[in-house]
Design an enzyme around this catalytic site. Structure first.
Site, short mmCIF file in Angstrom:
data_model
loop_
_atom_site.label_atom_id
_atom_site.label_comp_id
_atom_site.label_asym_id
_atom_site.label_seq_id
_atom_site.Cartn_x
_atom_site.Cartn_y
_atom_site.Cartn_z
N CYS A 81 -0.34 -4.89 -5.16
CA CYS A 81 -0.44 -4.08 -4.16
C CYS A 81 -2.00 -4.01 -3.94
O CYS A 81 -2.94 -4.21 -4.85
CB CYS A 81 -0.07 -2.60 -5.13
N ASN B 5 2.16 5.82 -1.56
CA ASN B 5 0.64 5.69 -1.24
C ASN B 5 0.20 4.59 -0.34
O ASN B 5 -0.74 4.17 0.15
CB ASN B 5 -0.13 5.82 -2.49
N LEU C 32 -1.72 2.56 6.69
CA LEU C 32 -2.72 1.95 7.61
C LEU C 32 -3.44 2.96 8.43
O LEU C 32 -2.97 3.73 8.70
CB LEU C 32 -1.56 0.89 8.69
N GLU C 33 -4.70 2.60 8.29
CA GLU C 33 -5.54 3.74 8.91
C GLU C 33 -6.68 3.17 9.54
O GLU C 33 -7.07 1.94 9.45
CB GLU C 33 -6.06 4.35 7.48
N ASN D 33 -2.95 -4.55 -8.46
CA ASN D 33 -2.04 -5.00 -9.47
C ASN D 33 -1.83 -6.43 -10.14
O ASN D 33 -0.82 -7.10 -9.57
CB ASN D 33 -0.53 -4.09 -9.45
N GLY E 168 -9.15 6.16 -0.03
CA GLY E 168 -8.97 7.51 -0.21
C GLY E 168 -7.66 8.17 0.11
O GLY E 168 -6.63 7.33 0.81
N MET F 193 -5.31 10.44 2.81
CA MET F 193 -5.54 10.32 4.46
C MET F 193 -6.56 11.42 4.89
O MET F 193 -6.70 11.42 6.02
CB MET F 193 -4.12 10.43 5.01
N HIS G 292 -10.01 1.80 -7.94
CA HIS G 292 -9.14 1.20 -7.11
C HIS G 292 -8.89 2.32 -5.66
O HIS G 292 -8.50 2.18 -4.73
CB HIS G 292 -7.76 0.45 -7.47
#
Lengths: 483, 145
Positions: free
Chosen positions: A98, A202, A205-206, A332, A381, A383, A406
């Site tokens: 991940c 969690n 896409l931002e 991970n 962080g 959203m 992370h």
């Protein structure tokens, strides 16, 4: 909090050897006093359990975003002697590799803001998210196996990316030694249709904004391609059902041999392990590498989709929009690396579970373009709050096997968050604050609300004060897609 | 009561915890399976029984039998995009072994029709427990999501 914990540095705490008789090394926690006090009790027990594993070197570490998980804590780091130590799927997690990918644009906030909804809506269509989502790639079993061995390299060869993307990915997007003969048919069946999908939980896409006041190190930011009021894209996802099945398969194999064949006492079944040099250990290592490659490929295909969407919305080639990757980091994993331990260079198997590699300048394994700067470290962080771009440091090499935090780290269960927050309401509130969110699940949005997480600024302050990462820039979300 | 499941807010931070109570072992498995499904979809009644899957497995250890059974439900969610809302379980003991036969009724995930929650990645062994307390069966399951 454990009474015997002692402060050994400004933001470094230690549970000394002997606190529990079965410890092989002390536990070290990187945290501000506030973060330490907020950590849940089980973090300590889990970090102590990790400290008992055969071959563990120096310390059992917890990063400042740490919280309890299964087996290892999330934010847990343990380096084992490759000759005498063990490998544990519980030190890696079910979602193998991940990780985070950060992509630049040459667009400014003012250029993107009027098209934000169009962008997010189209990204939401083109990057499938949520339970049971499938990607656009229809692969034969043979092709999927090739992808598992070649990772992002396979995608770029097929036209889903640019050659430079590979240079800007950990392991160049293809970890060597992935062996598909160590994979179960079930793992193949679970993952074959999922390349290019976000997943849920969690994963997101931002679209983010570089506010001028949030650039901390202007010189480093410039070298990394960051400028004031720029728009960047960050996303977080993993190896999907494929990686989950690999971990599940080997958890059971390890449980069956751990005590019976190797005489290792089972403290927690999620800490199932086998000697790294054993058949089971090596089989898992080779299978887990297929998970690492699946995840690199997944993020590569998603990047391809992002470039298509930006190109369509702005009616311009992705090259002209400057859609270059900064970097892709894995969370991970267990990796075979060389580190100096007590003055001696040795091969170690570094478990990072919810922790990021943070190699310092001039370290082997980081791209040439970042040789002088150090490895880019991408920290996501919640959203609501923001994310960071950091750099790895020499101190991380010396202290934490080149590792840092992370994310911001959860403080609240998903069930609890859902009782406190209504997803639909939160989406409306975020829109008023200038953050446009699309999700397949209102409940999923509620679970990921900012109140369910630690303060990201405090977490970053801890790693910066410890000197295991260097702050470059903070990003503010303006558009978010969630599974 | 034949069985019920409760999602717990105070056991796992990042993962999802639930506890299952049932009068008998077969219902314990059934309600555990429904709980996993209900972690992924709001309304179990929105799933139509269009497809039937048969599961047969055996194990000497009842905990591993439940672990593997739940893992099958997760497997079908990814491999065939199936969710189930009717689970019929038969378990018999033969010598040292538990032998399970189950029929699962469900349908393919349809985002237009099903209100989805969070994707379950795996059943973890963390605090995993199956036991009989005062004649009632109990299971605690934490899934990675």
């Amino acid at each position: 909090m454990i009474p015997n914990i002692k402060r050994v540095g400004n933001v470094v705490w230690e549970i000394p050897l002997g606190y529990r008789k079965d410890m092989r090394v002390p536990v070290r926690i990187y945290a501000t006093e506030k973060l330490l006090k907020e950590m849940d009790e089980m973090v300590y027990q889990q970090a102590l359990n990790v400290s008992t594993l055969p071959g563990i070197l120096k310390y059992s570490y917890v990063m400042p975003d740490g919280h309890s998980g299964y087996g290892f804590p999330i934010g847990g780091v343990a380096a084992m002697d490759a000759e005498t130590g063990v490998i544990s799927p519980g030190g890696i997690g079910f979602d193998i590799n991940c990780g985070m990918r950060l992509v630049l644009t040459n667009l400014t906030y003012n250029e993107v803001r009027p098209k934000l909804k169009e962008l997010v809506d189209l990204l939401f269509q083109r990057v499938p998210a949520g339970v049971g989502s499938t990607g656009f790639l229809k692969l034969t079993t043979g092709e999927f196996k090739e992808l598992l061995q070649m990772g992002a390299k396979w995608c770029v060869e097929k036209g889903y990316g640019w050659p430079e993307d590979l240079e800007r990915t950990e392991e160049n997007g293809c970890i060597e030694g992935a062996d598909v003969s160590k994979i179960s048919p079930k793992a193949i069946q679970r993952g074959i249709d999922q390349v290019g999908t976000l997943g849920s939980g969690n994963h997101y896409l931002e679209i983010q904004w570089v506010k001028p006041e949030n650039i901390v190190d202007h010189e480093a930011a410039k070298k990394l391609g960051i400028f004031e009021n720029q728009i960047v894209i960050m996303f977080h996802c993993g190896s999907r059902g494929f990686g989950h099945q690999v971990a599940t398969d080997y958890l059971q194999i390890f449980l069956s041999v751990m005590e019976r064949k190797y005489g290792i006492k089972i403290l927690d079944r999620e800490l199932a392990c086998a000697p790294f040099n054993s058949k089971e250990g090596q089989d898992y290592f080779a299978a887990m590498k297929c998970g690492i490659n699946m995840s690199f490929a997944n993020r590569q295909v998603i990047l391809h989709r992002i470039r298509e969407v930006f190109s369509k919305v702005f009616n311009t080639d992705p090259e002209k929009l400057g859609l270059h990757m900064v970097y892709d980091v894995a969370h991970n994993t267990a990796k075979l690396e060389e580190h100096i331990v007590d003055g001696k260079r040795m091969k170690v198997i570094v478990h990072r579970k919810g922790a990021t590699r943070a190699f310092g300048p001039n370290t082997e394994g980081i791209p040439k373009i970042y040789k002088e700067l150090g490895q880019p470290v991408i920290i996501g962080g919640s959203m609501e709050t923001g994310s960071y771009l950091l750099l790895g440091t020499q101190k991380a090499m010396e202290e934490t096997f080149g590792t840092t935090c992370h994310g911001s780290g959860r403080t609240m269960s998903r069930t609890k968050a859902k009782q406190l927050v209504r997803g639909e309401q939160l989406i409306k509130e975020l829109e008023k604050r200038g953050i446009y969110v699309r999700s397949v699940s209102y409940s999923g949005v509620a679970e990921e609300a900012g109140i369910a997480y630690k303060n990201i600024d405090e977490v970053i302050e801890a790693v910066a004060l410890a000197g295991i990462s260097h702050k470059v820039v903070r990003f503010l979300p303006i558009g978010n897609i969630k599974g | 009561m034949t069985g019920k499941y409760i999602f717990r807010e105070d056991i796992a931070i990042a993962d999802l915890a639930f506890e299952v109570y049932a009068d008998n072992l077969e219902d314990l498995f059934k309600y555990s399976g429904l709980a996993i499904t209900n972690a992924m979809i709001v309304d179990l009644n929105s799933i139509k029984p269009a497809v039937i899957k048969e599961i047969e497995m055996e194990n000497e250890n009842i905990e591993f039998l439940l672990f593997n059974f739940l893992q099958e439900i997760i497997f079908y969610k990814d491999s065939e995009r199936l969710l189930f809302n009717r689970i019929d379980v038969k378990i018999k003991e033969e010598g040292q072994k538990y032998i399970l036969k189950a029929l699962l009724y469900g349908e393919k995930i349809d985002m237009n029709k099903h209100e989805l929650l969070v994707d379950v990645k795996a059943v973890t062994m963390h605090l995993f427990e199956v036991k009989k307390i005062n004649g009632e069966w109990f299971a605690r399951v934490i899934v990675d999501v």
